[in-house]
Structures are given as C-alpha cells and as structure tokens.
Design an enzyme around this catalytic site. Structure first.
Site, PDB file in Angstrom:
ATOM      1  N   GLY A 201       0.841  -1.190   0.000  1.00  0.00           N
ATOM      2  CA  GLY A 201       0.000   0.000   0.000  1.00  0.00           C
ATOM      3  C   GLY A 201       0.876   1.239   0.000  1.00  0.00           C
ATOM      4  O   GLY A 201       2.086   1.147   0.120  1.00  0.00           O
ATOM      5  N   THR A 205       0.932   4.428   5.495  1.00  0.00           N
ATOM      6  CA  THR A 205      -0.395   3.938   5.849  1.00  0.00           C
ATOM      7  C   THR A 205      -0.367   3.025   7.061  1.00  0.00           C
ATOM      8  O   THR A 205      -1.392   2.486   7.461  1.00  0.00           O
ATOM      9  CB  THR A 205      -1.031   3.185   4.672  1.00  0.00           C
ATOM     10  OG1 THR A 205      -0.049   2.337   4.090  1.00  0.00           O
ATOM     11  CG2 THR A 205      -1.537   4.159   3.635  1.00  0.00           C
ATOM     12  N   GLY A 206       0.796   2.792   7.633  1.00  0.00           N
ATOM     13  CA  GLY A 206       0.845   2.037   8.880  1.00  0.00           C
ATOM     14  C   GLY A 206       1.286   0.590   8.739  1.00  0.00           C
ATOM     15  O   GLY A 206       1.004  -0.239   9.603  1.00  0.00           O
ATOM     16  N   HIS A 423      -0.540  34.114 -12.592  1.00  0.00           N
ATOM     17  CA  HIS A 423      -0.337  32.675 -12.751  1.00  0.00           C
ATOM     18  C   HIS A 423      -1.332  31.887 -11.881  1.00  0.00           C
ATOM     19  O   HIS A 423      -2.039  31.003 -12.364  1.00  0.00           O
ATOM     20  CB  HIS A 423       1.117  32.330 -12.376  1.00  0.00           C
ATOM     21  CG  HIS A 423       1.428  30.878 -12.413  1.00  0.00           C
ATOM     22  ND1 HIS A 423       2.092  30.287 -13.455  1.00  0.00           N
ATOM     23  CD2 HIS A 423       1.163  29.886 -11.534  1.00  0.00           C
ATOM     24  CE1 HIS A 423       2.223  28.992 -13.221  1.00  0.00           C
ATOM     25  NE2 HIS A 423       1.665  28.728 -12.046  1.00  0.00           N
ATOM     26  N   GLU A 424      -1.402  32.253 -10.617  1.00  0.00           N
ATOM     27  CA  GLU A 424      -2.302  31.533  -9.716  1.00  0.00           C
ATOM     28  C   GLU A 424      -3.766  31.738 -10.113  1.00  0.00           C
ATOM     29  O   GLU A 424      -4.570  30.814 -10.043  1.00  0.00           O
ATOM     30  CB  GLU A 424      -2.083  31.967  -8.258  1.00  0.00           C
ATOM     31  CG  GLU A 424      -0.700  31.641  -7.697  1.00  0.00           C
ATOM     32  CD  GLU A 424      -0.312  30.179  -7.838  1.00  0.00           C
ATOM     33  OE1 GLU A 424      -1.193  29.301  -7.753  1.00  0.00           O
ATOM     34  OE2 GLU A 424       0.885  29.915  -8.060  1.00  0.00           O
TER      35      GLU A 424
HETATM   36  P1  ADP Z   1       4.416   2.612   6.365  1.00  0.00           P
HETATM   37  O1  ADP Z   1       5.237   1.513   6.958  1.00  0.00           O
HETATM   38  O2  ADP Z   1       3.127   2.135   5.782  1.00  0.00           O
HETATM   39  O3  ADP Z   1       5.147   3.497   5.417  1.00  0.00           O
HETATM   40  P2  ADP Z   1       4.410   3.539   9.055  1.00  0.00           P
HETATM   41  O4  ADP Z   1       3.830   2.373   9.733  1.00  0.00           O
HETATM   42  O5  ADP Z   1       5.885   3.670   9.137  1.00  0.00           O
HETATM   43  O6  ADP Z   1       3.969   3.581   7.539  1.00  0.00           O
HETATM   44  O7  ADP Z   1       3.714   4.864   9.608  1.00  0.00           O
HETATM   45  C1  ADP Z   1       4.424   6.017   9.919  1.00  0.00           C
HETATM   46  C2  ADP Z   1       3.757   6.768  11.050  1.00  0.00           C
HETATM   47  O8  ADP Z   1       2.487   7.269  10.637  1.00  0.00           O
HETATM   48  C3  ADP Z   1       3.466   5.891  12.234  1.00  0.00           C
HETATM   49  O9  ADP Z   1       4.529   5.882  13.133  1.00  0.00           O
HETATM   50  C4  ADP Z   1       2.215   6.521  12.828  1.00  0.00           C
HETATM   51  O10 ADP Z   1       2.546   7.586  13.679  1.00  0.00           O
HETATM   52  C5  ADP Z   1       1.510   7.090  11.640  1.00  0.00           C
HETATM   53  N1  ADP Z   1       0.482   6.167  11.117  1.00  0.00           N
HETATM   54  C6  ADP Z   1       0.485   5.608   9.884  1.00  0.00           C
HETATM   55  N2  ADP Z   1      -0.588   4.822   9.717  1.00  0.00           N
HETATM   56  C7  ADP Z   1      -1.282   4.860  10.860  1.00  0.00           C
HETATM   57  C8  ADP Z   1      -2.485   4.239  11.307  1.00  0.00           C
HETATM   58  N3  ADP Z   1      -3.186   3.423  10.511  1.00  0.00           N
HETATM   59  N4  ADP Z   1      -2.918   4.501  12.555  1.00  0.00           N
HETATM   60  C9  ADP Z   1      -2.223   5.331  13.354  1.00  0.00           C
HETATM   61  N5  ADP Z   1      -1.077   5.937  12.994  1.00  0.00           N
HETATM   62  C10 ADP Z   1      -0.596   5.727  11.769  1.00  0.00           C
HETATM   63 ZN    ZN Z   2       1.357  26.923 -11.003  1.00  0.00          ZN
END
Ligand code: ADP
Ligand code: ZN
Length: 594
Positions: A201, A205-206, A423-424
C-alpha cells in the site's frame, strides 16, 4: 534455485581472524619483554671518579658498556652504573678495567623509555588499529548492525491500540498471531501457516506499525531490517546479510522478521547483465532459500512491506514464501477519524473541535500525514500560547502540509508578485470552470517551500476511482497558470515548470498505463522493460497531443474569464491569500453546495 553461499564473507572472516591472531601474539611478546626488564636487579648510580676508583682498585668481575652507560658487576654480584660521556674518558676507564683483567662486554644501546615505546608500542598500536579496522569490516560484512532487534521479550510500545483505520489488514493478521502464540498447536493440527506476509500500500499507511503491533500482540520478538540495507557495495554481502538476519530470527524464534521496502531487494531478477543487479539477484535468491528452509515447526513469520508490489519478482509470492498479500490502503473518512483519535490522545483539544470535521477536510491523507497534522497543530497552538488546539491551528497545519511552510523574509518585488498573482489566478479560473475538478479551497501568493504561489484544491470526498474526465481536468488545471501567463502577460515564467512536469506525468500515465488515448488500451508496464522505439515514440506523441489540447482548453477558459481573473489578481495583490468565498466573489459565483 539455491545458489552456493558467497565466498567473499568467508575470506573476510579468515582475514579478520588472522589479524586478530597477530595482534594477540605481539601483545604477548611485549608483555614478556616488559616483565623481563622489570626483573633486572637494582643498580647503584655512581659518578666518574667513583667508577675510576673501581677500575683502579680491582674487585670487579665484569664491565658492560652500553653506549654511554657503563655497568660494573662487583664480586658480590651487586651492580654499579655510571654515565660516561665522551670517547676519551670512556676509553681510559675501559683500558684500566682491561688492565685489571676484568672482561669487558660491549652491548648495543638499550632503548630508553621513549625509544622502547617507539620500537615496541608503535608497532603494537598500529597492529591494534589494523585489527580494529579489520574487525569493523568483518562486522559490517557479516551483516552485524544491519538490522535492529526490538521487543525481545514482547515488551513493545506499539500495539494495535496505536493502529487505526486498517481493520481488514489487522483481521488478516489474527491467524498469524495465533500461530506465533502457540506454534505447537498449529503444527499438530497440520494447518499450513502463512509464513510470509506481504503488506502493500501507499507509504505512511501504517504497514510498519501493523507488523510491530502484531509482534506485541503475539508477545514475540521483532526483528526489523530495511530492504535497502541489503544493497551493498561489496558483492555477496547482501546475501550474507540475509543469511545473518534469518539465522538470528531462528535463534529468537518465535519471532517476526520485518523487511521494510522489500522492493529494494525483491525486484525481478535477471534484468541487466551488470554486476550490481547480479548481486541483487544473489541477495534475492538467498532470501528465497531462507524462506524455503522453514519447516512446519519454525515459529518465524516474515512480514515484508512495499508500495510497489507490481515490480516484485514473481518467485517471491509463490506458495511457501510471501503467499499472503494484505492491502493496507489509505483510510476513508471514518478511518481517518480513528487515526486522528490515536494521535490526539495526548493533545488538549478545544471543546468544540471535532475530529470528524478534520477527517472530512483531509481526504487522501495517509496515517503518517495525519500524525504530522496533529503534531504541527500542536506546535502552532504552543506558538500561539493557546490553552488548547483550536480549529485555526488545524488549518495552519493543513496548509503547511499541503502547500509547504511560508517562507519568511522572502520579498518579491511588485512585478514578480503581479506575475505570480496572474499565474495563480489562471489555475483558479480553470479549476472553477472545469466540471470534474476538486473545489478550489485557497489561493495564495505568499512564497511557500519552493513555490512562489499556491492554489489549493481539496477533494470534497474520497476519490477511489479516477475517471478520464477528472484526469483531463487536472491537466487543464495544472496548465492554467501557464495559460494565464501566455494570454495576460504575453510571456512565460519558469515558475510553471513544476506544473508542467506534473501535467505531463498524468498525461503519460493516461496514455501508457490507463489506455485513455487514441492508442487504445496499451500498457507499457515497468519502465525498465524493453519496448520498441516506435511504440515509445507513439506514446510520446499521444502524450503531447493530450497536453496540447488541454493547454488550448485552459487558454480558452482564461480568455473567457479575463474580467474575473483581473478582479482576483487585484484582490490577491492586496491580501496575499484568499479563501474560497473571496475567490467565488471575484468570479461572481455562488458557493458550491458542499
Ligand atoms: P508505512 O510503513 O506504511 O510506510 P508507518 O507504519 O511507518 O507507515 O507509519 C508512519 C507513522 O504514521 C506511524 O509511526 C504513525 O505515527 C503514523 N500512522 C500511519 N498509519 C497509521 C495508522 N493506521 N494509525 C495510526 N497511525 C498511523
Ligand atoms: Zn502553477
């Protein structure tokens, strides 16, 4: 197909051992010498005339000459010593001893403290440094320090309480957690346990969070490594690291091995003949070998994460390897609310501040961006000396994330401000005119980040499917700035380069991935795949057509809206930043029904 283990690291290991042996040996010698020297009997210092007396009187059994130091051994075994500078007096006294039948021994000069340090200490020190360097190389080669071990005894600060909005992914992990908690039961029942799990993903995204939380939930150790840490300067080292990681995992079992950004090492094999990709193939092979090597009773689960599942080698996702794929997507509005709740836990929010309102205003934000939003809002509130985080702090934080930080102390002159405003305004005019765009939310000519001005549009809902019309409108919107420059200023600015880059990117994907051009449904696939030049030329041509027709459309809109644009430019010059209502006022339009 298993490959033989690389020989490089073995050689390195032997080299390091040899160096270690050498240093130990020389240290022993040095120690022996020092002890020996200490054990020599004490000597009594005398002056030249006393020495002369000894020579005359006889009664000495031996004389030792060592440079300027003359040592006399007397009949009772005691030693006396004198320092005689100058050759003549020394000769004289030696002759006298000789005359009295005292044997004279000339010795090479014994080194002094400094001299003995130079002759012994320095080589020992040098050897020590070499050995240390060797050991460091050895350590880095054998893969030590390339991954981190967390949560050795299940004490981990991140749990499922901290992960929100990814309930499906979480549910998919329950079986794995059960297995790690009670591996024997699983193998008794003969169930096939998912050994390798691929979390895929968008970034932030966690995925990492989920893997960590799973380890905590199961109460097992968590070994984390990043896919890019297996890309090595030395051939064969990546594979050695993989081996080391899995060896450690087996030792710690039950445990979870987490490999972040697995695409860095799991790209399709055999792409190029160069040595770097050959080495990468070897690393990937090693990973496959390790995963195949698990038997039913090994309580080790490998979780890998990627945002590019499409470029992974097919062999990685075969049964017995990463055969369970779990999507971790951007959260929808209720998911975002849940994530915001997690990150608002330790913040004091104004009583009227509704997390649902924030969630609605942040479509497309990842968990990481939401975490960042709450953090920035808290910082803004602190800077304001506010009691609690208020709505306006959230807005400041969101602007900052969407548009970059305002550049302080950066002054544009009036001409530049005017050009930026035009521009904007072009972006705004096109954004308002097109039918499938996202509502314009804000426009500003305060320089932020690298941009001189910003037009901010926010989708009013989550977009899961992007229609052709939406993408075309996006391209037109991006080119609106350039259109306004051409028509209203009769010039072009370099400020449009980022707009153009993004527009071309969208157009190219429409042509080569989504099949949305006159070329029909073609798909170019991975950029590193070989394609015929004629097809590439056609794609380029179709992309250009798309861009040009959208630029024409943007120009037509700007021409038609010249009057409104003029009002907007004037207001922008006056106030720098305008919100949606002020913008719509210039265009004599009603606010869109939200
Ligand atoms: P990925 O591994 O998908 O790139 P991470 O797990 O490293 O993302 O997420 C980075 C930070 O973003 C986490 O430490 C947390 O603080 C926040 N975060 C991302 N997704 C979530 C989630 N689903 N719920 C709560 N916090 C999240
Ligand atoms: Zn522009």
């Amino acid at each position: 197909m298993p490959t033989p283990p690389p020989k490089v690291s073995l050689r390195a290991r032997r080299l390091a051992l040899a160096i270690l042996a050498t240093i130990t040996f020389s240290l022993c010698i040095a120690a022996i010498i020092v002890t020996y020297q200490r054990q020599q009997p004490p000597v009594q210092k005398i002056n030249y005339s006393q020495l002369y007396g000894f020579a005359e009187a006889g009664g000495a059994v031996a004389l030792q000459v060592e440079g300027e130091t003359l040592t006399v051994t007397r009949a009772d075994g005691s030693l006396v010593q004198a320092t005689v500078t100058g050759e003549a007096p020394q000769n004289e006294v030696v002759q006298l001893f000789r005359k009295n039948k005292v044997p004279v021994e000339f010795k090479p000069i014994q080194p002094g403290l400094l001299a003995s340090f130079i002759s012994w200490g320095l080589p020992v020190l040098t050897l020590g440094l070499i050995a240390f360097a060797g050991w460091r190389i050895y350590a880095s080669m054998s893969g030590r320090g390339s991954f981190e071990l967390e949560n050795h005894n299940g004490k981990q600060d991140v749990g499922f309480d901290d992960v929100a909005g990814v309930d499906e992914a979480r549910a998919e992990l329950t079986e794995t957690i059960e297995f790690l908690r009670n591996p024997e039961r699983f193998s008794r029942l003969g169930g096939r346990v998912p050994r390798g799990i691929l979390l895929y993903g968008p970034p932030g995204t966690g995925k990492t969070l989920l893997a960590r939380a799973a380890a905590k939930e199961a109460g097992v150790a968590f070994l984390a490594a990043s896919g890019s840490s297996f890309q090595e300067k030395f051939a064969g080292l990546g594979a050695a690291r993989v081996r080391h990681l899995f060896a450690k995992g087996r030792k710690l079992s039950p445990c979870i091995i987490f490999i972040d950004e697995i695409d860095a090492l799991g790209r399709q094999r055999g792409r190029g003949g160069d040595s770097a990709s050959a080495d990468q193939d070897q690393t990937l092979n090693q990973l496959l070998v390790e995963m195949d090597g698990f038997d039913q009773s090994t309580a080790v689960v490998v979780i890998a994460s990627t945002n590019r599942p499409d470029i992974l080698d097919k062999a990685l996702t075969r049964p017995g390897r990463f055969d369970r794929e779990i999507a971790v997507n951007l959260a929808d509005v209720s998911g975002r609310e849940a994530i915001l709740k997690v990150h608002a836990r330790n913040l004091k929010l104004e009583s009227g501040l509704d997390l649902q309102w924030i969630a609605r205003g942040t479509p497309g934000f990842s968990g990481a961006e939401l975490a960042n939003l709450m953090n920035e809002a808290a910082i803004a509130a602190t800077r304001d000396d506010a009691e609690a985080v208020e709505r306006k702090h959230i807005e400041i934080a969101r602007d900052r994330i969407l548009m970059g930080a305002e550049r302080q102390g950066f002054m544009m002159d009036e001409d530049e401000r005017y050009a930026t405003a035009v521009h904007e305004a072009g972006h705004v005019a096109v954004g308002l005119a097109v039918e499938n765009g996202d509502p314009i939310h804000k426009v500003s000519i305060l320089p932020r980040g690298r941009a001189l001005g910003v037009t901010q549009s926010l989708p009013e809902r989550d977009r899961f499917m992007k229609k052709r019309e939406y993408l075309e409108d996006q391209i037109a919107l991006l080119l609106g700035g350039r259109a306004a420059e051409q028509i209203l200023l009769s010039t072009m600015t370099a400020g449009a380069s980022n707009d153009i880059e993004r527009a071309v990117e969208i157009a190219r994907r429409m042509v080569s991935e989504f099949g949305m051009s006159r070329l029909g449904p073609i798909h170019l696939g991975q950029p590193d795949q070989q394609r015929s030049q004629s097809l590439l030329d056609k794609v380029e041509e179709a992309t250009n057509e798309l861009i040009n027709s959208q630029l024409e459309r943007a120009c037509a809109i700007v021409t038609a809206e010249q009057e409104s644009i003029g009002r907007l430019v004037e207001l922008l010059m006056e106030r720098d930043t305008l919100d949606a209502d002020e913008i719509l006022g210039c265009f004599k339009r009603e606010a869109r029904a939200a």
